[in-house]
Design a protein around this motif. Structure first.
Motif, PDB file in Angstrom:
ATOM      1  N   ARG A 248       0.800  -1.235   0.000  1.00  0.00           N
ATOM      2  CA  ARG A 248       0.000   0.000   0.000  1.00  0.00           C
ATOM      3  C   ARG A 248       0.826   1.275   0.000  1.00  0.00           C
ATOM      4  NH1 ARG A 248      -2.626  -4.131   1.701  1.00  0.00           N
ATOM      5  NH2 ARG A 248      -4.885  -4.259   1.355  1.00  0.00           N
ATOM      6  N   SER A 338       1.163   6.892  -0.672  1.00  0.00           N
ATOM      7  CA  SER A 338       0.120   5.926  -0.375  1.00  0.00           C
ATOM      8  C   SER A 338      -0.642   5.595  -1.662  1.00  0.00           C
ATOM      9  CB  SER A 338      -0.806   6.548   0.664  1.00  0.00           C
ATOM     10  OG  SER A 338      -1.973   5.808   0.786  1.00  0.00           O
ATOM     11  N   GLN A 339      -1.138   4.390  -1.742  1.00  0.00           N
ATOM     12  CA  GLN A 339      -1.842   3.903  -2.940  1.00  0.00           C
ATOM     13  C   GLN A 339      -2.933   4.865  -3.390  1.00  0.00           C
ATOM     14  OE1 GLN A 339      -5.132   2.773  -2.271  1.00  0.00           O
ATOM     15  NE2 GLN A 339      -5.640   2.210  -4.383  1.00  0.00           N
ATOM     16  N   ASP A 340      -3.678   5.445  -2.437  1.00  0.00           N
ATOM     17  CA  ASP A 340      -4.805   6.311  -2.801  1.00  0.00           C
ATOM     18  C   ASP A 340      -4.524   7.776  -2.466  1.00  0.00           C
ATOM     19  OD1 ASP A 340      -4.792   6.106  -0.097  1.00  0.00           O
ATOM     20  OD2 ASP A 340      -6.874   5.509   0.147  1.00  0.00           O
ATOM     21  N   THR A 359       2.239  10.855   1.981  1.00  0.00           N
ATOM     22  CA  THR A 359       2.363  11.283   0.589  1.00  0.00           C
ATOM     23  C   THR A 359       2.896  12.727   0.476  1.00  0.00           C
ATOM     24  OG1 THR A 359       0.496   9.775   0.182  1.00  0.00           O
ATOM     25  CG2 THR A 359       1.103  11.187  -1.635  1.00  0.00           C
ATOM     26  N   TRP A 394      -8.378   1.003   2.286  1.00  0.00           N
ATOM     27  CA  TRP A 394      -7.000   1.224   1.805  1.00  0.00           C
ATOM     28  C   TRP A 394      -6.636   0.013   0.955  1.00  0.00           C
ATOM     29  CZ3 TRP A 394      -2.113   2.137   5.370  1.00  0.00           C
ATOM     30  CH2 TRP A 394      -1.153   2.814   4.633  1.00  0.00           C
ATOM     31  N   PRO A 396      -4.867  -2.385  -1.941  1.00  0.00           N
ATOM     32  CA  PRO A 396      -3.459  -2.611  -2.298  1.00  0.00           C
ATOM     33  C   PRO A 396      -3.123  -2.027  -3.664  1.00  0.00           C
ATOM     34  CG  PRO A 396      -4.727  -4.630  -2.490  1.00  0.00           C
ATOM     35  CD  PRO A 396      -5.662  -3.599  -1.970  1.00  0.00           C
ATOM     36  N   LEU A 397      -1.859  -1.753  -3.860  1.00  0.00           N
ATOM     37  CA  LEU A 397      -1.381  -1.280  -5.162  1.00  0.00           C
ATOM     38  C   LEU A 397      -1.597  -2.392  -6.177  1.00  0.00           C
ATOM     39  CD1 LEU A 397       1.937   0.006  -3.698  1.00  0.00           C
ATOM     40  CD2 LEU A 397       0.363   1.485  -4.925  1.00  0.00           C
ATOM     41  N   ARG A 398      -2.172  -2.025  -7.311  1.00  0.00           N
ATOM     42  CA  ARG A 398      -2.484  -3.081  -8.262  1.00  0.00           C
ATOM     43  C   ARG A 398      -1.250  -3.581  -8.997  1.00  0.00           C
ATOM     44  NH1 ARG A 398      -6.589  -0.453 -11.481  1.00  0.00           N
ATOM     45  NH2 ARG A 398      -7.030   0.924  -9.761  1.00  0.00           N
ATOM     46  N   ARG A 400       1.648  -4.059  -7.768  1.00  0.00           N
ATOM     47  CA  ARG A 400       2.667  -4.567  -6.854  1.00  0.00           C
ATOM     48  C   ARG A 400       3.399  -5.803  -7.397  1.00  0.00           C
ATOM     49  NH1 ARG A 400       6.416  -3.630  -3.164  1.00  0.00           N
ATOM     50  NH2 ARG A 400       7.241  -5.680  -2.884  1.00  0.00           N
ATOM     51  N   ILE A 411       0.583   5.631 -10.204  1.00  0.00           N
ATOM     52  CA  ILE A 411      -0.639   5.358  -9.463  1.00  0.00           C
ATOM     53  C   ILE A 411      -1.342   6.679  -9.261  1.00  0.00           C
ATOM     54  CG2 ILE A 411       0.177   3.306  -8.283  1.00  0.00           C
ATOM     55  CD1 ILE A 411       0.807   5.012  -5.856  1.00  0.00           C
TER      56      ILE A 411
END
Ligand SMILES: Cc1cc2nc3c(=O)[nH]c(=O)nc-3n(C[C@H](O)[C@H](O)[C@H](O)COP(=O)(O)OP(=O)(O)OC[C@H]3O[C@@H](n4cnc5c(N)ncnc54)[C@H](O)[C@@H]3O)c2cc1C
Length: 426
Positions: A248, A338-340, A359, A394, A396-398, A400, A411
């Motif tokens: 993440r 952060s992922q988002d 971030t 939250w 996960p990073l796709r 990854r 991202i």
């Protein structure tokens, strides 16, 4: 690579490494703003708290940042409203205001001398798409009762910032700046005064959960710490074995230079703090009569070789008419993307919490998140805005599973994508 902030005189007291086994009720890992704020609030509430920092206290992002203390989140409120609705965006806006107010209150109550000052801040646009996004942000803010956001045209930007680079910007007088290292040290001293035990050069390399549950943390020197609760405040330096977080958060570096102007009036004396969302993600502010700090992205290989010339080129591109300058300091620090584009607070095991993923926008939020973790660890009540934050997913990073050393990935939500077109370290 010495940080400009590192020149400041440090307090007489410095934390020592842990040299014997220790038992405490709450163990905080990480001695930046997040961890120190947790330790401070726990100690003030009379909780037996130990804080363990792998290096010197305040030597991570907290001691190296741009010192811009801003309202809001790494993402625009309009994008938060778009994804989660107006009520969530409003709650998060309230929480960010509380974060800045808490920093101000701490500085006041604990008499922290850290050059705290109101500077105003401008979010600067380099493209017409960015102009539209910032104008929409201004409308949202005004509709929600925040009247101090003012639009600056390209001409106004040229006059107020001394650069022709921007097409417009959203100025808000509600923004502050501080000397991050002095603030962090002030927080450490205050936590210690209230009874927190702080240890430097004490990396936590292993954590074992025993029934109860209680936790045993093992330090790099092999000492054992027994604690009922563990608060991870390691942000871009991920905890040992934290596979869930690795999916993440992407640790990336942001670089800065301190620039001494030959002619101080070459830039406006009342320069606000500035950040933009160009691919280089510039940010800058005046930190002295003839000194400006200027930050942005630096490719990994350049940073590793100590080659800051790409950042110096970006400075010249932004300020072509400023004339001769001397670069006095060059440094870089690790941020947690952060992922988002949102920081989070998560409980990943009973009694065990993590707060981070700021971030690049954590100067104020980290103090608030530290305080929130302290409340959560002791079973205290948190306000509705915090409940809202805790409920945000939250994901996960796709990408990854495609990571590899030196991989490039993007991202984010479009508007912010340039910021994270970063070289990923694994
Ligand atoms: C160059 C730069 C510029 C920035 N500019 C701004 C800005 O102007 N405004 C803004 O709002 N935000 C800014 N930020 C972001 C802001 O500084 C961070 O969000 C904030 O400081 C995070 O605080 P923290 O305590 O969570 O993390 P950190 O300060 O990074 O602290 C984490 C600590 O944990 C320690 N640690 C890690 N693992 C372990 C372990 N296993 N055992 C013990 N200790 C461990 C690390 O050594 C580190 O000291 C910037 C960041 C950087 C790097």
């Amino acid at each position: 690579m010495t940080s400009f902030w590192a020149e400041a005189a440090e307090p007489q007291w410095t934390a020592s490494p842990l040299r014997e086994p220790l038992r405490c009720e709450v163990a905080v890992v990480g001695g930046g703003f997040t961890g120190l704020a947790s330790a401070y609030h726990l100690a003030r509430a009379g909780v037996d708290v130990g804080l363990f920092e792998a290096r010197e206290l305040v030597s991570g992002a907290s001691g190296q940042n741009g010192g811009q203390v801003l309202l809001g989140w790494p993402r625009d409120l309009t994008s938060l409203a778009h994804e989660w609705g107006d009520l969530v965006a409003e709650a998060l806006w309230t929480l960010s205001r509380r974060a800045v107010a808490r920093v101000a209150q701490l500085i006041d109550e604990e008499d922290i001398r850290c050059q705290w000052r109101q500077t105003g801040h401008v979010d600067a646009a380099t493209t017409s798409q960015e102009v539209d996004a910032l104008q929409a942000e201004r409308e949202w803010l005004i509709q929600h009762g925040h009247q101090t956001a003012v639009w600056w045209s390209a001409d106004a930007m040229r006059q107020r910032l001394g650069t022709p680079y921007y097409r417009g910007g959203l100025f808000d007088e509600q923004a502050w700046a501080f000397h991050p290292r002095q603030y962090g040290w002030g927080l450490a001293l205050a936590a210690r005064r209230h009874g927190a035990r702080l240890f430097s050069h004490t990396p936590i390399i292993r954590v074992v959960q025993h029934p109860g549950p209680t936790y045993e943390l093992v330090t790099g020197s092999g000492f054992s710490i027994q604690a009922k609760h563990v608060l991870w405040a390691t942000n871009g330096y991920l905890p040992p074995g934290a596979h869930w977080l690795r999916g993440r958060i992407v640790p990336v570096y942001s670089a800065q230079i301190a620039v001494q102007l030959a002619e101080p009036s070459a830039l406006p004396l009342d320069l606000p703090t500035v950040s933009d969302t160009s691919p280089e993600y510039h940010y800058f502010s005046r930190v002295g009569p003839d000194l400006v700090i200027f930050g942005g992205r630096l490719e990994t290989h350049a940073r590793r070789q100590g080659d800051f010339s790409p950042l110096e080129d970006q400075w010249r591109q932004l300020f072509p008419t400023v004339g001769s300058v001397r670069v006095t300091h060059r440094w870089a620090g690790r941020i947690a993307l952060s992922q988002d584009f949102m920081p989070h607070i998560v409980q990943w095991a009973p009694g065990c919490w993590f707060a981070g993923g700021y971030t690049g926008h954590g100067a104020a939020l980290s103090t608030e998140f530290g305080a929130i973790m302290a409340t959560l660890a002791t079973g205290g009540h948190v306000p509705g805005e915090v409940e809202t934050l805790l409920k945000l997913p939250w994901r996960p990073l796709r990408f990854r599973r495609h990571w590899r050393p030196g991989a490039r990935a993007t991202i984010g939500d479009g508007r912010h994508a340039p910021l994270v077109r970063a070289t990923i370290r694994v």
